[in-house]
Write an enzyme that holds these catalytic residues in place. Structure first.
Site, short mmCIF file in Angstrom:
data_model
loop_
_atom_site.label_atom_id
_atom_site.label_comp_id
_atom_site.label_asym_id
_atom_site.label_seq_id
_atom_site.Cartn_x
_atom_site.Cartn_y
_atom_site.Cartn_z
N LYS A 22 67.67 18.09 35.24
CA LYS A 22 68.99 17.43 34.83
C LYS A 22 69.54 18.10 33.82
CE LYS A 22 68.79 13.66 31.84
NZ LYS A 22 69.99 13.92 30.98
N ASN A 23 68.94 18.37 32.67
CA ASN A 23 69.44 18.97 31.65
C ASN A 23 70.12 20.39 31.70
OD1 ASN A 23 69.08 16.62 30.44
ND2 ASN A 23 67.50 17.12 28.99
N CYS A 117 75.10 6.43 20.93
CA CYS A 117 74.57 5.95 21.94
C CYS A 117 73.19 5.34 21.74
CB CYS A 117 74.33 7.15 23.13
SG CYS A 117 73.03 8.16 22.96
N ARG A 122 73.83 10.94 17.49
CA ARG A 122 74.01 11.96 18.28
C ARG A 122 75.67 12.82 18.14
NH1 ARG A 122 71.99 11.69 24.37
NH2 ARG A 122 70.67 13.26 23.85
N ASP A 307 61.93 14.11 24.88
CA ASP A 307 62.07 13.41 26.13
C ASP A 307 60.82 13.11 26.63
OD1 ASP A 307 64.72 13.58 25.85
OD2 ASP A 307 65.01 15.36 27.37
N ARG A 399 69.70 7.82 35.86
CA ARG A 399 70.38 8.55 35.43
C ARG A 399 69.65 9.98 35.61
NH1 ARG A 399 70.97 8.40 29.61
NH2 ARG A 399 71.59 10.51 29.90
#
Ligand code: UD1
Length: 428
Positions: A22-23, A117, A122, A307, A399
């Site tokens: 994803k990243n 968030c 962030r 993560d 997500r």
């Protein structure tokens, strides 16, 4: 209300293939802006964050064609806007990855400020300071960041205060055409940074040193040219399934990623009594002994990834002893702990430390995903908890995990995706 319901205690074993990261995919999609024409990205995960980035690119004037579930053709020749609206940035903070490419191609960008968030404030101050050092002038008004380059871009030596992934990526992209050689010192070293640098080089940029703390970008005369590129395998999805193998104990063969990208995670897991067999395309994870908790502290790559913190907390929660998990990257990433305690875990939070006292068992409960990785970790916990666990707020999980419940079912887990009536809705 969509939920994932898990019946704990069933055998989980077999092979699972992870998707592209994803990243990485999000940043590669943004980078296609810099190469007018049709770039093809393969191994793109089919997840909601990728769909949001697709919307961002369309809003800018690109055409995004879904060739198959994991292949996108992105035509950026028609990009004619440099404004990324709030309604998209608020859905996904990584929308700010278009800042660097827009500045690079058009010398200007208007991007909504991301705001906070649920895993922390962030900030994007390092993005801004770095871009200013390259000649970008910023104006902040009405919730938008407005960047212009009245005197063009120039190269510079930029030292990042912290090895920020997003700032490194935006600076790498913004400096591709800046005359001279730009140096990013204390750059992030994540495999996704290397993937982005590889894409930029394939497109005709001159980026050296990605994967090390010193990245050099030699300005080229544009424009970059479109290419076909495969997204690197997702080390975090892989790490999640590795953690599932470690938790449930029968072998899980996780394929589709480079195990070197999970170096420290797998080493820590071995210290926890977990068996890890590295393979050229992944690893096999299993366990025959009780989990021995070890202290963990999250740090930028090659440190222990933030993560993977939540998934590892589930392992520690069922460990034979105590340990301390220290979160150094995001200030608010322990929200999972409260949900795990509802399942019987014994975890105390002291600032950015979690003191985990292992318990013998967890009991199934109704819990809510606090964020993406925390949500996956709760599903994981449900696999070994007594009875049923129902995880709500699963849009967080969608997500970043493609076909999460299907993949778990294929491993033998008793999980199902259910649509339940929302109990908070007034039925009067
Ligand atoms: C990326 C990943 C995310 C991962 C994180 C750290 C994507 C889409 N997301 O997020 O999954 O958890 O890297 O590996 O790639 N910070 C500042 N000012 C800045 C930039 C960052 O203070 O200008 C702070 C952040 O608030 C955070 C820390 O630095 O506390 C790390 O942020 P960063 O490495 O930039 O993470 P992201 O790129 O947002």
């Amino acid at each position: 209300m969509d939920v994932i319901r898990i019946e704990g205690g069933h055998r989980v074993t077999g092979e699972v293939r992870v998707e592209g990261a994803k990243n990485s995919a999000l940043k590669l999609m943004a980078a296609t802006i810099m190469a007018p024409g049709v770039s093809r990205l393969t191994n793109v995960p089919n997840i909601s964050d990728v769909h949001v980035m697709g919307k961002v690119l369309k809003r800018l004037g690109a055409t995004v064609t879904v060739v198959d579930e994991h292949t996108l053709d992105i035509d950026t020749s028609g990009v004619n806007s440099w404004r990324t609206p709030y309604e998209l940035v608020v859905q996904m903070r990584a929308s700010t990855a278009v800042l660097g490419p827009l500045i690079s191609r058009f010398g200007q960008a208007v991007v909504a400020m991301p705001g906070g968030c649920n895993i922390g404030a962030r900030n994007i101050d390092m993005h801004i300071f770095g871009l200013e050092a390259l000649g970008v002038q910023f104006d902040f008004a009405h919730g938008y960041i407005n960047g212009t380059t009245p005197d063009g871009l120039h190269s510079n030596f930029i030292t990042l205060e912290f090895a920020s992934v997003g700032a490194t990526e935006n600076l790498m992209m913004a400096s591709v055409y800046a005359p001279g050689t730009t140096v990013i010192d204390n750059a992030a070293r994540e495999p996704e940074i290397v993937d982005l640098a590889n894409l930029l080089n394939e497109m005709g940029a001159k980026v050296r040193g990605a994967g090390s703390p010193l990245i050099e970008i030699e300005g080229v005369r544009g424009p970059l040219h479109p290419v076909t590129h495969a997204v690197v395998g997702d080390r975090i999805e892989a790490g999640t399934f590795a953690a599932i193998g470690a938790l449930t104990s029968d072998p899980v063969y996780v394929r589709g990623f480079d195990p070197a990208h999970l170096g420290l995670v797998l080493k820590k897991y071995q210290q926890m009594g977990i068996t890890v067999e590295k393979k050229p395309d992944g690893c096999v994870v299993s366990r025959e002994r009780p989990l021995t908790p070890v202290d963990i502290q999250t740090l930028p790559y090659p440190g222990f990834p933030t993560d993977m913190q939540a998934q590892t907390m589930v392992l520690a929660a069922l460990g034979d002893g105590d340990c301390i998990i220290t979160e150094n990257v995001f200030e608010n990433r322990f929200m999972l702990a409260a949900e795990l305690c509802r399942m019987g875990a014994d975890i105390r939070i002291e600032g950015h430390h979690a003191l985990v006292h292992g318990v013998k068992r967890l009991s199934g409960a109704e819990v809510a995903s606090p964020d993406l990785r925390g949500g996956a970790a709760l599903v994981m916990a449900g696999l070994v908890a007594d009875g049923y666990t129902t995880v709500s707020q699963i849009h967080h999980i969608m997500r970043g995990y493609e076909h999460f419940t299907d993949k778990l079912q294929a491993l033998g887990a008793h999980v199902e995706l259910l649509s339940l009536p929302d109990p908070t809705e007034d039925d009067a």
